[in-house]
Design a protein around this motif. Structure first.
Motif, mmCIF file in Angstrom:
data_model
loop_
_atom_site.group_PDB
_atom_site.id
_atom_site.type_symbol
_atom_site.label_atom_id
_atom_site.label_comp_id
_atom_site.label_asym_id
_atom_site.label_seq_id
_atom_site.Cartn_x
_atom_site.Cartn_y
_atom_site.Cartn_z
ATOM 1 N N ARG A 1 -0.583 3.227 -12.040
ATOM 2 C CA ARG A 1 -0.274 2.445 -10.836
ATOM 3 C C ARG A 1 -0.625 0.974 -11.035
ATOM 4 O O ARG A 1 0.106 0.086 -10.601
ATOM 5 N N PHE A 2 -1.739 0.733 -11.704
ATOM 6 C CA PHE A 2 -2.164 -0.650 -11.903
ATOM 7 C C PHE A 2 -1.220 -1.390 -12.855
ATOM 8 O O PHE A 2 -0.833 -2.537 -12.593
ATOM 9 N N LEU A 3 -0.851 -0.720 -13.953
ATOM 10 C CA LEU A 3 -0.024 -1.386 -14.965
ATOM 11 C C LEU A 3 1.442 -1.483 -14.555
ATOM 12 O O LEU A 3 2.116 -2.473 -14.871
ATOM 13 N N ARG A 4 1.948 -0.481 -13.855
ATOM 14 C CA ARG A 4 3.369 -0.435 -13.521
ATOM 15 C C ARG A 4 3.714 -1.039 -12.158
ATOM 16 O O ARG A 4 4.860 -1.462 -11.947
ATOM 17 N N ILE A 5 2.747 -1.097 -11.250
ATOM 18 C CA ILE A 5 3.042 -1.585 -9.900
ATOM 19 C C ILE A 5 2.290 -2.882 -9.593
ATOM 20 O O ILE A 5 2.896 -3.869 -9.160
ATOM 21 N N VAL A 6 0.982 -2.877 -9.834
ATOM 22 C CA VAL A 6 0.175 -4.035 -9.448
ATOM 23 C C VAL A 6 0.418 -5.227 -10.371
ATOM 24 O O VAL A 6 0.708 -6.339 -9.903
ATOM 25 N N MET A 7 0.311 -5.015 -11.686
ATOM 26 C CA MET A 7 0.428 -6.129 -12.622
ATOM 27 C C MET A 7 1.775 -6.853 -12.548
ATOM 28 O O MET A 7 1.799 -8.098 -12.600
ATOM 29 N N PRO A 8 2.906 -6.160 -12.444
ATOM 30 C CA PRO A 8 4.178 -6.903 -12.304
ATOM 31 C C PRO A 8 4.215 -7.825 -11.091
ATOM 32 O O PRO A 8 4.834 -8.887 -11.132
ATOM 33 N N GLN A 9 3.540 -7.433 -10.013
ATOM 34 C CA GLN A 9 3.533 -8.278 -8.816
ATOM 35 C C GLN A 9 2.548 -9.432 -8.942
ATOM 36 O O GLN A 9 2.573 -10.364 -8.119
ATOM 37 N N ARG B 1 0.829 -1.206 0.000
ATOM 38 C CA ARG B 1 0.000 0.000 0.000
ATOM 39 C C ARG B 1 0.865 1.258 0.000
ATOM 40 O O ARG B 1 0.519 2.269 -0.601
ATOM 41 N N ASP B 2 1.994 1.194 0.701
ATOM 42 C CA ASP B 2 2.901 2.349 0.760
ATOM 43 C C ASP B 2 3.427 2.702 -0.616
ATOM 44 O O ASP B 2 3.544 3.885 -0.975
ATOM 45 N N MET B 3 3.740 1.672 -1.408
ATOM 46 C CA MET B 3 4.252 1.914 -2.755
ATOM 47 C C MET B 3 3.185 2.567 -3.633
ATOM 48 O O MET B 3 3.477 3.498 -4.405
ATOM 49 N N LEU B 4 1.948 2.108 -3.506
ATOM 50 C CA LEU B 4 0.864 2.691 -4.288
ATOM 51 C C LEU B 4 0.607 4.137 -3.881
ATOM 52 O O LEU B 4 0.376 5.009 -4.737
#
Length: 295
Positions: free
Chosen positions: A204-212, A188-191
């Motif tokens: 945020r979704f494409l660059r942070i969430v999807m890779p994880q 959550r901190d990263m987002l």
């Protein structure tokens, strides 16, 4: 090696022995039998024809007039089902990851299609799609989407696609659960830091969430590609491969060879070919995973 170590090793072997016997009886022996029958003539209706066949069974399967159609249907069935399941699973997982009222209830309800047995789900949807008394045609007609009831499972153009839709409905909760568990581990901190820096929701979704989600996504997709490609019961319950082989896949073709023509040589040859495809897919997935882990 001390006496105690030898006793512990012997005890370990005894504990492993039941699992090894279980594997040999239920997996290894049938697999070896299929591979053996694939290169031998084995037809219960013509027992005079026996012995080593070489590649004759494989050639006969490939030259079957319905083989190309069944192969294409298997590809369409697998690709569309897995793609639809993943998209639906991802959308529902993201929705259930939000702070909404009644989230626990929705999470419990969404698993219902997955726990419904395939036979029950297939028969229920078959009744719902029936043109005479099916509720789906009734709704579509009342909403003005179609002019009259349509035989979704009885037309060449829609039979396979209809079964794909029902399969997506039943299987996407598995993706939902897997992806939801992975979403909850996203920092959550990263987002929040990305949002402060000006990154929009899409970024945020494409660059942070999807890779994880990549590891879980690849694993679930790979598993379901195998499960879907070898699936027999769903299509058989709803269409039996019809009409006019419009929804027949390779597993149904294997069933016809074995249980209708009693040609176990051809059935084993086709099953061996599918096994080879799956092994090649596993090797490619393994090499891809190893390459990603090194970079």
């Amino acid at each position: 090696m001390t006496l105690r170590e030898r006793r512990l090793r012997t005890a370990a072997y005894w504990f492993v022995l039941p699992a090894a016997l279980f594997f040999i009886l239920l997996n290894a022996y049938p697999l070896i039998t299929v591979l053996w029958d694939s290169i031998h003539f084995k037809n219960l209706l013509n027992k005079s024809l026996s012995g080593f066949s070489g590649l004759s069974n494989f050639k006969e399967v490939i030259h079957n007039e319905y083989f190309a159609k069944a192969l294409w249907n298997t590809v369409v069935w697998t690709v569309l089902s897995v793609a639809g399941e993943y998209v639906m699973g991802l959308v529902s997982a993201v929705a259930l990851n939000q702070q909404v009222r009644g989230r626990s209830l929705f999470r419990a309800i969404i698993i219902i299609p997955w726990v419904v047995p395939i036979v029950i789900a297939g028969m229920t949807w078959t009744w719902m799609l029936t043109p005479d008394y099916g509720i789906i045609n009734l709704w579509l007609t009342k909403l003005g989407i179609i002019d009259k009831p349509y035989y979704w499972l009885g037309e060449l153009d829609t039979a396979l696609l209809t079964v794909v839709f029902v399969n997506i409905w039943r299987s996407f909760p598995f993706y939902t659960i897997s992806l939801l568990a992975s979403l909850q581990s996203v920092s959550r901190d990263m987002l929040e830091a990305a949002a402060i820096d000006g990154a929009g929701v899409r970024t945020r979704f494409l660059r942070i969430v999807m890779p994880q989600l990549k590891t879980v996504s690849l694993t679930v997709i790979f598993i379901h590609v195998i499960w879907t490609a070898i699936n027999f019961d769903f299509i058989w319950v709803m269409t039996e491969g019809g009409p006019l082989y419009a929804s027949e896949t390779l597993p149904i073709m294997i069933y016809r060879y074995a249980m209708e023509s009693y040609n176990f040589g051809n059935a084993s040859a086709l099953a061996s070919m599918m096994l080879g495809f799956m092994i090649c897919g596993f090797i490619l997935y393994y090499l891809f995973s190893q390459r990603k882990s090194r970079t």
